[in-house]
Structures are given as C-alpha cells and as structure tokens.
Design a protein around this motif. Structure first.
Motif, PDB file in Angstrom:
ATOM      1  N   THR A  28       2.522  -8.911   5.782  1.00 33.80           N
ATOM      2  CA  THR A  28       2.984 -10.251   6.175  1.00 33.80           C
ATOM      3  C   THR A  28       2.517 -11.331   5.212  1.00 33.80           C
ATOM      4  N   ASP A  29       1.403 -11.109   4.519  1.00 39.02           N
ATOM      5  CA  ASP A  29       0.965 -12.111   3.531  1.00 39.02           C
ATOM      6  C   ASP A  29       2.009 -12.243   2.423  1.00 39.02           C
ATOM      7  N   THR A  30       2.564 -11.122   2.026  1.00 40.05           N
ATOM      8  CA  THR A  30       3.568 -11.105   0.956  1.00 40.05           C
ATOM      9  C   THR A  30       4.903 -11.646   1.461  1.00 40.05           C
ATOM     10  N   LEU A  31       5.212 -11.355   2.714  1.00 44.55           N
ATOM     11  CA  LEU A  31       6.481 -11.805   3.298  1.00 44.55           C
ATOM     12  C   LEU A  31       6.622 -13.324   3.228  1.00 44.55           C
ATOM     13  N   HIS A  33       3.400 -12.593  -8.778  1.00 40.26           N
ATOM     14  CA  HIS A  33       2.664 -13.483  -7.894  1.00 40.26           C
ATOM     15  C   HIS A  33       1.155 -13.299  -7.964  1.00 40.26           C
ATOM     16  N   LYS A  34       0.693 -12.423  -8.832  1.00 38.73           N
ATOM     17  CA  LYS A  34      -0.756 -12.239  -8.898  1.00 38.73           C
ATOM     18  C   LYS A  34      -1.271 -12.730 -10.234  1.00 38.73           C
ATOM     19  N   GLN A  35      -2.483 -13.265 -10.219  1.00 38.21           N
ATOM     20  CA  GLN A  35      -3.081 -13.693 -11.476  1.00 38.21           C
ATOM     21  C   GLN A  35      -3.423 -12.461 -12.298  1.00 38.21           C
ATOM     22  N   SER A  37      -8.633  -4.679   2.204  1.00 38.83           N
ATOM     23  CA  SER A  37      -7.881  -5.221   1.063  1.00 38.83           C
ATOM     24  C   SER A  37      -8.471  -4.672  -0.219  1.00 38.83           C
ATOM     25  N   ALA A  38      -7.642  -4.593  -1.229  1.00 37.71           N
ATOM     26  CA  ALA A  38      -8.095  -4.091  -2.527  1.00 37.71           C
ATOM     27  C   ALA A  38      -9.161  -5.026  -3.094  1.00 37.71           C
ATOM     28  N   THR A  39      -9.011  -6.321  -2.833  1.00 36.07           N
ATOM     29  CA  THR A  39      -9.996  -7.295  -3.331  1.00 36.07           C
ATOM     30  C   THR A  39     -11.382  -6.955  -2.779  1.00 36.07           C
ATOM     31  N   ASP A  40     -11.432  -6.705  -1.474  1.00 33.26           N
ATOM     32  CA  ASP A  40     -12.717  -6.390  -0.848  1.00 33.26           C
ATOM     33  C   ASP A  40     -13.271  -5.070  -1.387  1.00 33.26           C
ATOM     34  N   LEU A  77       2.287  -6.314  10.022  1.00 36.80           N
ATOM     35  CA  LEU A  77       1.338  -7.398  10.290  1.00 36.80           C
ATOM     36  C   LEU A  77       0.014  -7.116   9.611  1.00 36.80           C
ATOM     37  N   ARG A  78      -0.550  -8.158   9.042  1.00 33.82           N
ATOM     38  CA  ARG A  78      -1.843  -8.037   8.377  1.00 33.82           C
ATOM     39  C   ARG A  78      -2.811  -8.983   9.055  1.00 33.82           C
ATOM     40  N   PRO A  79      -4.028  -8.517   9.349  1.00 34.93           N
ATOM     41  CA  PRO A  79      -4.964  -9.397  10.045  1.00 34.93           C
ATOM     42  C   PRO A  79      -5.056 -10.770   9.368  1.00 34.93           C
ATOM     43  N   ILE A 125      -5.367   1.685  -4.419  1.00 36.83           N
ATOM     44  CA  ILE A 125      -4.675   2.046  -3.166  1.00 36.83           C
ATOM     45  C   ILE A 125      -5.744   2.290  -2.084  1.00 36.83           C
ATOM     46  N   HIS A 126      -5.416   1.943  -0.834  1.00 37.12           N
ATOM     47  CA  HIS A 126      -6.385   2.128   0.257  1.00 37.12           C
ATOM     48  C   HIS A 126      -5.661   2.547   1.545  1.00 37.12           C
ATOM     49  N   LEU A 127      -6.450   2.765   2.610  1.00 40.44           N
ATOM     50  CA  LEU A 127      -5.846   3.271   3.848  1.00 40.44           C
ATOM     51  C   LEU A 127      -4.909   2.256   4.502  1.00 40.44           C
ATOM     52  N   GLN A 170      -3.470  -2.539  12.731  1.00 39.84           N
ATOM     53  CA  GLN A 170      -3.804  -3.508  11.673  1.00 39.84           C
ATOM     54  C   GLN A 170      -5.182  -3.185  11.109  1.00 39.84           C
ATOM     55  N   LEU A 171      -5.217  -2.883   9.860  1.00 43.12           N
ATOM     56  CA  LEU A 171      -6.487  -2.541   9.229  1.00 43.12           C
ATOM     57  C   LEU A 171      -6.892  -3.675   8.297  1.00 43.12           C
ATOM     58  N   GLU A 172      -8.090  -4.151   8.524  1.00 42.50           N
ATOM     59  CA  GLU A 172      -8.557  -5.257   7.696  1.00 42.50           C
ATOM     60  C   GLU A 172      -9.182  -4.705   6.416  1.00 42.50           C
ATOM     61  N   THR A 212       0.281  -3.630  -6.267  1.00 40.90           N
ATOM     62  CA  THR A 212      -0.575  -3.457  -7.444  1.00 40.90           C
ATOM     63  C   THR A 212      -1.404  -2.183  -7.276  1.00 40.90           C
ATOM     64  N   PHE A 213      -1.750  -1.895  -6.031  1.00 38.22           N
ATOM     65  CA  PHE A 213      -2.542  -0.699  -5.731  1.00 38.22           C
ATOM     66  C   PHE A 213      -3.780  -0.628  -6.631  1.00 38.22           C
ATOM     67  N   ASN A 214      -4.556  -1.694  -6.551  1.00 43.71           N
ATOM     68  CA  ASN A 214      -5.701  -1.884  -7.447  1.00 43.71           C
ATOM     69  C   ASN A 214      -7.004  -2.007  -6.660  1.00 43.71           C
TER      70      ASN A 214
HETATM   71  P1  ATP Z   1      -5.390  -7.493  -3.329  1.00 41.92           P
HETATM   72  O1  ATP Z   1      -6.499  -7.613  -2.327  1.00 41.92           O
HETATM   73  O2  ATP Z   1      -5.860  -7.112  -4.707  1.00 41.92           O
HETATM   74  O3  ATP Z   1      -4.478  -8.692  -3.333  1.00 41.92           O
HETATM   75  P2  ATP Z   1      -3.883  -5.749  -1.535  1.00 41.92           P
HETATM   76  O4  ATP Z   1      -4.914  -5.024  -0.741  1.00 41.92           O
HETATM   77  O5  ATP Z   1      -3.143  -6.866  -0.880  1.00 41.92           O
HETATM   78  O6  ATP Z   1      -4.504  -6.232  -2.918  1.00 41.92           O
HETATM   79  P3  ATP Z   1      -1.494  -4.795  -2.870  1.00 41.92           P
HETATM   80  O7  ATP Z   1      -1.395  -3.625  -3.767  1.00 41.92           O
HETATM   81  O8  ATP Z   1      -1.382  -6.109  -3.497  1.00 41.92           O
HETATM   82  O9  ATP Z   1      -2.883  -4.649  -2.061  1.00 41.92           O
HETATM   83  O10 ATP Z   1      -0.505  -4.651  -1.643  1.00 41.92           O
HETATM   84  C1  ATP Z   1       0.765  -4.075  -1.699  1.00 41.92           C
HETATM   85  C2  ATP Z   1       1.465  -4.414  -0.407  1.00 41.92           C
HETATM   86  O11 ATP Z   1       0.747  -3.863   0.708  1.00 41.92           O
HETATM   87  C3  ATP Z   1       1.570  -5.922  -0.138  1.00 41.92           C
HETATM   88  O12 ATP Z   1       2.850  -6.187   0.423  1.00 41.92           O
HETATM   89  C4  ATP Z   1       0.479  -6.176   0.878  1.00 41.92           C
HETATM   90  O13 ATP Z   1       0.805  -7.261   1.726  1.00 41.92           O
HETATM   91  C5  ATP Z   1       0.462  -4.870   1.658  1.00 41.92           C
HETATM   92  N1  ATP Z   1      -0.868  -4.588   2.212  1.00 41.92           N
HETATM   93  C6  ATP Z   1      -2.002  -4.378   1.536  1.00 41.92           C
HETATM   94  N2  ATP Z   1      -3.032  -4.122   2.356  1.00 41.92           N
HETATM   95  C7  ATP Z   1      -2.535  -4.167   3.611  1.00 41.92           C
HETATM   96  C8  ATP Z   1      -3.120  -3.999   4.932  1.00 41.92           C
HETATM   97  N3  ATP Z   1      -4.422  -3.747   5.106  1.00 41.92           N
HETATM   98  N4  ATP Z   1      -2.273  -4.116   5.992  1.00 41.92           N
HETATM   99  C9  ATP Z   1      -0.949  -4.403   5.838  1.00 41.92           C
HETATM  100  N5  ATP Z   1      -0.350  -4.577   4.616  1.00 41.92           N
HETATM  101  C10 ATP Z   1      -1.130  -4.462   3.525  1.00 41.92           C
END
Ligand code: ATP
Length: 203
Positions: free
Chosen positions: A110-113, A45-47, A169-172, A135-137, A15-17, A165-167, A11-13
């Motif tokens: 890995t959350d998506t996997l 898979h997203k609301q 997320s776009a949500t945060d 891998l995602r924390p 995009i982050h590092l 592994q960088l903690e 979704t890149f909502n």
């Molecule tokens: P949101 O927090 O809104 O759900 P997100 O940070 O997970 O967003 P997405 O655009 O939904 O970002 O992620 C695209 C893909 O990148 C997904 O497969 C997600 O698992 C992966 N991804 C996102 N952030 C990370 C991260 N910090 N480390 C590893 N994978 C990531």
C-alpha cells in the motif's frame, strides 16, 4: 478463463518474508498460474544510494528465496534493461511473452500504491495490468484519491489483498545487518546465510 500471471516488481534489497507472504497470498487469492519476481535495476521512486546491493546479488537472493516454491519464478528483464526500471516497459515486455488474452496482476504494497498516479504512462499501465495491493502496517490507502484519478478503473483494476501484515522492511533488515543484529526468521534461511557469507550490508 484466461491465464493470469502475477508480476512482483521490487528492489528486493534484500528480499524478505513480507514479500513472500504477499506473493503467496496473491497467487492463491487471484488464482495466478505463477508469480514472477522482477528485481529492479534502477527504481525511479527510490534514491540511488550506496546501500543498494549489486544487481547480481539481489537477483541471486531472490532466486534462493523462491527456489522451493514451484509457482514462483524470476525474471531479469529489468536488470538487463538500461536506464530507470519503469513498470510500463516491463508490462509491455510481458505482454509480448505470453499468449494474447493473458491477464497480468502486478503486486504492490500500500505504500507503493499511494504513488501510483505518478508512475510513468500510468494510464497505459493500468490497462496493461491489474494491481493487487497488500496492506502494509502504518500505511492507509486513500481510495477516494485513486477514484478521483482513475474513475471506474480504480474499482475494476485495483484490488486489495487480505494477508497477514508483517512489519518487515528491507530498510530495517539492512540496518540490523549493519549493526550485527539477528535477521533470523525475517527472511528465508538460504538468503540469510548467503548475506552473512558475503558480508552484504556489513558496515
Ligand atoms: P525498502 O525498505 O528498502 O524501501 P521494501 O521492504 O519496501 O524496501 P521493496 O523491494 O522496495 O521492499 O518492495 C517491493 C514491493 O513489496 C513494494 O510494492 C512494497 O510496498 C512491497 N512490500 C515490501 N515489504 C512489504 C511488507 N512487509 N508488506 C507488504 N508489502 C510489502
């Protein structure tokens, strides 16, 4: 060796590092000719909540984020398509755009996997691309579950990427922006500037 192309859907909502680090690691580890970022219009898979920035802004932020990397590219194929953004449609499309024999590596966290077995036409999709999972924390992968579902393909088509592994997320990030907290060093500066300028994610 056949040409290998990385595809990075999200979704890149915004995009982050976290995204950029895994794309770069996948590019290097799998010898990818390039990584194509594919912002989704309506991820199944997203609301569909109101905090998803408009398509053109998310596209613009990805464009800014990857501008200085010659082996990163962007595609608007999912933004141009009506309806939900199914990865199988995207992979079918990319197969028509590259010479026969090109191998595609789809990058996911890995959350998506975990959700992979529920994806539309997954049995076709896993033949159309390899999956590279970073891998995602806080997310453990249940490899046995994937082996039960996909058999040998779980070994040959699903790969695990060693990457920092960088903690993040776009949500945060959206939460921080809404509260007026700093997002510096969590996303590329040009993206941060554009966000602030336009007040995207302001509450
Ligand atoms: P949101 O927090 O809104 O759900 P997100 O940070 O997970 O967003 P997405 O655009 O939904 O970002 O992620 C695209 C893909 O990148 C997904 O497969 C997600 O698992 C992966 N991804 C996102 N952030 C990370 C991260 N910090 N480390 C590893 N994978 C990531």
């Amino acid at each position: 060796m056949p040409q290998r192309i990385g595809i990075f859907g999200g979704t890149f909502n915004p995009i982050h590092l976290g995204h950029l680090v895994i794309a770069e690691a996948a590019w290097q580890e799998y010898d990818l000719a390039k990584v194509v970022f594919v912002p989704a219009s309506h991820p199944p898979h997203k609301q569909q909540d109101s905090d998803v920035a408009p398509n053109e802004l998310r596209y613009e932020m990805v464009r800014l984020a990857i501008a200085d990397n010659p082996h990163f590219d962007i595609s608007d194929v999912e933004l141009r398509r009506e309806g939900l953004s199914y990865t199988v449609d995207t992979l079918r499309y990319f197969h028509t755009q590259y010479p026969a024999g090109t191998e595609f590596y789809f990058i996911i966290g890995t959350d998506t996997l975990e959700q992979l077995p529920t994806w539309k036409y997954i049995d076709e999709l896993i033949e159309l691309c390899h999956f590279v999972s970073a891998l995602r924390p806080h997310y453990q992968v249940n490899r046995e579950h994937l082996t039960e579902r996909f058999g040998d393909l779980a070994q040959t088509r699903i790969h695990y990427l060693a990457t920092p592994q960088l903690e993040i997320s776009a949500t945060d990030l959206r939460r921080r922006l809404c509260r007026g907290q700093s997002v510096r060093y969590l996303m590329p500066d040009p993206v941060r500037r554009r966000l602030t300028e336009k007040g995207i994610y302001d509450c």
